[in-house]
Design a protein around this motif. Structure first.
Motif, PDB file in Angstrom:
ATOM      1  N   ALA A  65     -28.009 -15.683   7.438  1.00  0.00           N
ATOM      2  CA  ALA A  65     -27.111 -14.900   8.279  1.00  0.00           C
ATOM      3  C   ALA A  65     -27.219 -15.434   9.703  1.00  0.00           C
ATOM      4  O   ALA A  65     -28.308 -15.661  10.213  1.00  0.00           O
ATOM      5  N   LYS A  66     -26.043 -15.629  10.346  1.00  0.00           N
ATOM      6  CA  LYS A  66     -26.031 -16.171  11.701  1.00  0.00           C
ATOM      7  C   LYS A  66     -26.672 -15.165  12.641  1.00  0.00           C
ATOM      8  O   LYS A  66     -26.368 -13.977  12.580  1.00  0.00           O
ATOM      9  N   PRO A  67     -27.530 -15.637  13.536  1.00  0.00           N
ATOM     10  CA  PRO A  67     -28.089 -14.700  14.526  1.00  0.00           C
ATOM     11  C   PRO A  67     -26.967 -14.178  15.417  1.00  0.00           C
ATOM     12  O   PRO A  67     -26.029 -14.902  15.713  1.00  0.00           O
ATOM     13  N   SER A  68     -27.065 -12.930  15.814  1.00  0.00           N
ATOM     14  CA  SER A  68     -25.999 -12.392  16.650  1.00  0.00           C
ATOM     15  C   SER A  68     -26.591 -11.570  17.780  1.00  0.00           C
ATOM     16  O   SER A  68     -27.677 -11.007  17.673  1.00  0.00           O
ATOM     17  N   TYR A 118     -39.660 -16.926  29.864  1.00  0.00           N
ATOM     18  CA  TYR A 118     -38.571 -17.601  29.152  1.00  0.00           C
ATOM     19  C   TYR A 118     -37.821 -18.539  30.090  1.00  0.00           C
ATOM     20  O   TYR A 118     -37.450 -19.658  29.742  1.00  0.00           O
ATOM     21  N   ARG A 119     -37.579 -18.068  31.321  1.00  0.00           N
ATOM     22  CA  ARG A 119     -36.888 -18.896  32.296  1.00  0.00           C
ATOM     23  C   ARG A 119     -37.671 -20.165  32.583  1.00  0.00           C
ATOM     24  O   ARG A 119     -37.131 -21.279  32.603  1.00  0.00           O
ATOM     25  N   ASP A 120     -39.001 -19.979  32.784  1.00  0.00           N
ATOM     26  CA  ASP A 120     -39.826 -21.140  33.125  1.00  0.00           C
ATOM     27  C   ASP A 120     -39.771 -22.178  32.022  1.00  0.00           C
ATOM     28  O   ASP A 120     -39.657 -23.383  32.284  1.00  0.00           O
ATOM     29  N   THR A 124     -33.415 -19.094  22.989  1.00  0.00           N
ATOM     30  CA  THR A 124     -32.086 -19.704  22.873  1.00  0.00           C
ATOM     31  C   THR A 124     -31.129 -19.089  23.880  1.00  0.00           C
ATOM     32  O   THR A 124     -30.347 -19.795  24.531  1.00  0.00           O
ATOM     33  N   VAL A 125     -31.184 -17.763  24.003  1.00  0.00           N
ATOM     34  CA  VAL A 125     -30.332 -17.075  24.971  1.00  0.00           C
ATOM     35  C   VAL A 125     -30.631 -17.576  26.377  1.00  0.00           C
ATOM     36  O   VAL A 125     -29.723 -17.890  27.160  1.00  0.00           O
ATOM     37  N   MET A 126     -31.921 -17.703  26.716  1.00  0.00           N
ATOM     38  CA  MET A 126     -32.278 -18.120  28.072  1.00  0.00           C
ATOM     39  C   MET A 126     -31.807 -19.542  28.335  1.00  0.00           C
ATOM     40  O   MET A 126     -31.285 -19.850  29.416  1.00  0.00           O
ATOM     41  N   THR A 127     -31.991 -20.433  27.368  1.00  0.00           N
ATOM     42  CA  THR A 127     -31.557 -21.815  27.550  1.00  0.00           C
ATOM     43  C   THR A 127     -30.044 -21.863  27.743  1.00  0.00           C
ATOM     44  O   THR A 127     -29.539 -22.585  28.617  1.00  0.00           O
ATOM     45  N   PRO A 177     -38.455 -14.027  19.371  1.00  0.00           N
ATOM     46  CA  PRO A 177     -38.729 -14.881  20.536  1.00  0.00           C
ATOM     47  C   PRO A 177     -37.892 -16.162  20.537  1.00  0.00           C
ATOM     48  O   PRO A 177     -37.481 -16.629  21.605  1.00  0.00           O
ATOM     49  N   GLU A 178     -37.625 -16.715  19.352  1.00  0.00           N
ATOM     50  CA  GLU A 178     -36.829 -17.947  19.308  1.00  0.00           C
ATOM     51  C   GLU A 178     -35.422 -17.680  19.796  1.00  0.00           C
ATOM     52  O   GLU A 178     -34.852 -18.435  20.598  1.00  0.00           O
TER      53      GLU A 178
END
Lengths: 248, 261, 334
Positions: free
Chosen positions: C28-31, C323-325, C237-240, C232-233
């Motif tokens: 299932a695609k992450p959403s 996450y930003r770092d 991904t969201v932060m990147t 966390p992954e």
């Protein structure tokens, strides 16, 4: 003086005032410009989708409010203990602007059509309930006595005497509730939705496009006018026996 | 069972439902079923409410809202009853104005507050006019239908007995319409309060609506509930006052529920 | 005929197919559901949800809400995962109340010179300097947030505080007619409204940006803490993706690029020409923000009585920059 002359006079006055810059045409565009903007946007295909969305939210809210409010209002009007039990709750909840409760509804119901329709339905519900209960409670008791004297009881009494007598108040409540439901739908769309005429009003105001904004207002007004006319037709069928009183 | 006891019991009935809801809420909030940050315990709200009453801050906001409410209500009610009577009595007037009013009524007046403020300059006047807008139509409509629903035969009889013009209006039409006018005023007052609070939410610095909005914006949620409760109590008091007035002025409008159906 | 051998082979095949089947069905695609307010200060979040997260294989639902506290409450209750809002008392109170939200990166920042707008009719006459604002009406769109802090700092440069002026709260578009009619003399106004007001000849922005000026952080990105801990992954991904979105706007005059303006128009309905003409909002390509300013904002909020708590929170409790770092480290600093 014909009553129809008054709106025409007002519009003419506005048109002149805006064209001569007595009032700022930027914030009060002339009615002809508004009408032209509306027809331009409609023929360009704008508004239709959002109008339909607003209409469906309105229909949903009104139906829920009416289906809940009329029966409960009748019951409250007829049965004193019920009225006494519910009256304080109604009195306390009615004055709260439902738009102020919207963030809480959104937390409970999640962001989406459900919360939008619910907020508008609640507003209309209280109106319909109050009108129906009030109208039922103040039916001329002599009518009821007369009905009883002719042998009507229970369901027959309700159908043949009470319901017709309460009908004017019920229909008043429905008409007012319909208007309030539309007002609330627009307000909710303005603040929280991505579609609908209220959302369009928000967008136009964010761009300070007052002409387009007034065009949206006009369409909202026309929608309300159409809806109340529809209800009026129902009213005329239901209350055919009532003569209209004319003074002049 | 003797009469006095029964009546005493009946007086408690209205309190049952709200009490149950409050208890359920208190428990739900205390146990975390309802998130207390957004749905604080009624006991917390009550304590904060009392504290704010004690130090006068709440009453200051309340006073402002009541002042705006009074101004807006007068602006809505006086022309509203007058126009409503006129529309009820004259078909021409009704047919002329009804479409215009039906067109204007569905627009949430709060949305054109910035325009009204621009035109009227005086902020409080703009607030009163905007808040009066929708209530005006409510009062007009209920008054108008009140006139339309009068028993025609009574009016014809009065005219038959020589009542005309002003006398007819003052001694027959007006008293007959009073119940409907009162209903309209009660509705108008209730709705004016709603709109005044809504307008305060959008534009004011002080007042119950401003308190409501500002506390929500900084997520001081308990204070928001204090404002909500105050609005609810204010509305209840006002409705009660109108009902009391109605019973004094038009005691002849009997309650069918009292007669028993 | 069913022999034992055939039965065993049959059983092995059945078991094997059961083992392979889950691996064969598509994951299932992450959403992610993201909350936003339809103004162009939320451009970075819109680019995140419209461009970079879908490009990373995440399906996104963008949810419009009326304001910061609505988005905060929706994220706190888990109905949304990610959101952005003005940095201010609401955020501070939310964290202090123990709601599971954490701020993770700044969004847009602003310079006072771009926000401080004065009536053209008054500038140079009754109002020649900030000190002349004493007793006058000033427009802010909200209390307890960065714009109030900006106003306070501006007033302090000429010996005044917020108590010396009459603050009027109104939404940004309302400030334009208010400036025109004189209902307010000045305001902290966000683009595109100062530009619109300037074009109509009713207001000016008289301040210039000092050389060493630092932009004030105004909005910030946050998400649900529990969601991030469980995913966390996905959070990384969201932060990147968010870093990419911010860089789209912050670098190479990104704010004025048509492909970015297109997205802004899609989500806010604003006109492209207006965004082109208006001054760009400020984003940092490395998502850096000044903790000293955040502390000062918290202090002001406490002084104004907006906070539900007494002991000020350290910035580390408000923002989680891990996450930003990592995202900046992996992408390289710009």
């Amino acid at each position: 003086m014909s009553g129809a002359a008054l709106p025409v006079l007002l519009l003419a006055a506005w048109e002149i005032a805006a064209r001569t810059a007595v009032v700022s045409p930027r914030y009060f565009p002339p009615p002809t410009v508004i009408a032209a903007t509306l027809s331009r946007l409609l023929t360009a295909g704008e508004f239709w989708g959002d109008a339909l969305t607003t209409l469906s939210r309105l229909a949903g809210a009104f139906l829920v409010a009416a289906l809940a409010g009329v029966p409960l209002g009748l019951a409250m009007g007829l049965w004193r203990p019920l009225r006494r039990a519910l009256e304080p709750a109604v009195a306390m909840l009615y004055p709260l602007p439902k738009i102020a409760l919207l963030p809480l509804f959104l937390i409970l119901l999640g962001v989406g059509e459900g919360a939008f329709v619910f907020t508008a339905a609640v507003t209309a519900f209280f109106q319909i309930l109050t009108s129906t209960a009030g109208g039922t409670a103040t039916i001329d008791p002599r009518l009821v006595e007369a009905g009883r004297n002719y042998g009507a009881r229970g369901v027959t009494l309700f159908r043949k005497v009470i319901l017709p007598a309460a009908l004017p108040a019920v229909l008043t409540g429905l008409r007012l509730g319909l208007g309030l439901a539309l007002i609330t739908v627009i307000a909710v769309e303005f603040v929280a939705a991505k579609s609908g005429l209220g959302h369009l009003v928000f967008r136009y105001w964010q761009m300070l496009l007052t002409g387009e904004m007034y065009a949206a207002f006009l369409l909202i007004g026309l929608m309300g006018l159409g809806a109340t006319r529809g209800l009026r037709a129902v009213q005329r069928r239901a209350l055919g026996w009532q003569e209209e009183i004319g003074w002049r | 069972m003797s009469r006095p006891v029964r009546r005493w019991r009946l007086d408690l009935v209205p309190l049952i439902l709200p009490a149950l809801v409050l208890v359920a809420w208190e428990i739900a909030s205390a146990t975390g079923l309802l998130r207390a940050v957004f749905f604080p315990r009624p006991s917390t709200i009550a304590r904060l409410l009392l504290a704010q009453v004690a130090d006068g801050t709440l009453l200051a906001h309340l006073g402002l809202t009541v002042a705006r409410l009074t101004a807006a209500f007068v602006l809505a009610a006086v022309p509203g009853v007058a126009v409503g009577l006129a529309m009820g009595m004259s078909r021409r007037t009704r047919e002329g104005l009804d479409p215009l009013f039906a067109l204007l009524y569905p627009i949430p007046s709060v949305l054109f507050l910035p325009l009204v403020s621009f035109a009227l300059r005086q902020e409080e006047v703009a607030v009163a006019v905007t808040a009066a807008f929708t209530s005006f139509f409510l009062v007009v409509y209920t008054t108008m239908t009140g006139v339309q629903q009068l028993d025609r035969t009574v009016l014809e009889a009065a005219r038959h007995f020589g009542a005309h013009g002003r006398r007819f209006f003052l001694t027959v039409l007006l008293p007959a319409t009073l119940p409907a006018i009162f209903t309209g005023l009660r509705l108008g007052l209730g709705y004016t309060l709603i709109v005044v609070v809504a307008v305060e939410m959008v534009s004011a610095q002080r007042g119950l609506g401003a308190l409501l909005w500002l506390s929500w914006q900084i997520l001081k949620v308990e204070e928001m509930y204090v404002a909500l409760v105050t609005v609810a109590v204010l509305g209840t008091v006002l409705t009660g006052a109108v009902e009391w007035l109605r019973r004094r002025l038009i005691p002849w409008a009997q309650d069918i529920a009292e007669v028993g159906a | 005929m069913l022999t034992l051998g055939r039965a065993v082979i049959g059983l092995i095949l059945v078991v094997a197919s059961l083992a392979i089947a889950p691996a064969a069905t598509p994951q299932a695609k992450p959403s992610v559901r993201i909350g936003y307010i339809p103004t162009d200060s939320f451009a970075a979040v819109c680019l995140l949800g419209d461009r970079h997260l879908p490009a990373a294989g995440v399906s996104v639902e963008m949810v419009r809400l009326a304001g910061g506290p609505e988005i905060l409450s929706q994220v706190a209750t888990g109905q949304l995962q990610v959101g952005a809002a003005g940095m201010g008392a609401a955020g501070f109170n939310a964290i202090a109340s123990g709601l599971p939200v954490e701020f993770v990166a700044p969004q847009h920042a602003g310079y006072l010179a771009d926000y401080f707008t004065v009536r053209k009719a008054s500038w140079g006459k009754e109002i020649k300097r900030i000190g002349d604002l004493k007793g006058k009406a000033i427009a802010l769109n909200i209390r307890g947030a960065a714009v109030e802090w900006m106003m306070e700092e501006a007033l302090k440069t000429d010996g005044l505080t917020l108590k010396d002026v009459q603050v009027k709260i109104m939404p940004f578009p309302d400030m334009v007619p208010a400036l025109e009619s004189g209902a307010v003399e000045a305001g902290i106004v966000s683009e595109p409204f100062p530009t619109l007001a300037e074009e109509r000849g009713i207001a000016v922005r008289p301040l210039s940006r000092p050389a060493d000026a630092k932009a004030t952080p105004i909005t910030a990105l946050f998400w649900n803490k529990e969601w991030a801990a469980k995913n966390p992954e996905l959070a990384q991904t969201v932060m990147t993706a968010y870093l990419k979105a911010a860089r789209d706007l912050a670098l190479d005059n990104g704010w004025k690029q048509p492909r970015n303006i297109e997205v802004m128009v899609k989500y806010t309905g604003a006109k492209a020409e207006v965004i082109q003409k208006a001054r760009a909002h400020v984003l940092d390509p490395n998502l850096e923000t000044d903790p000293a300013v955040l502390e000062s904002m918290q202090k002001l909020a406490a002084e104004m009585g907006y906070l539900k708590y007494k002991d000020l929170l350290p910035v580390g409790k408000i923002f989680n920059f891990t996450y930003r770092d990592r995202a900046v480290r992996e992408a390289g600093r710009k």
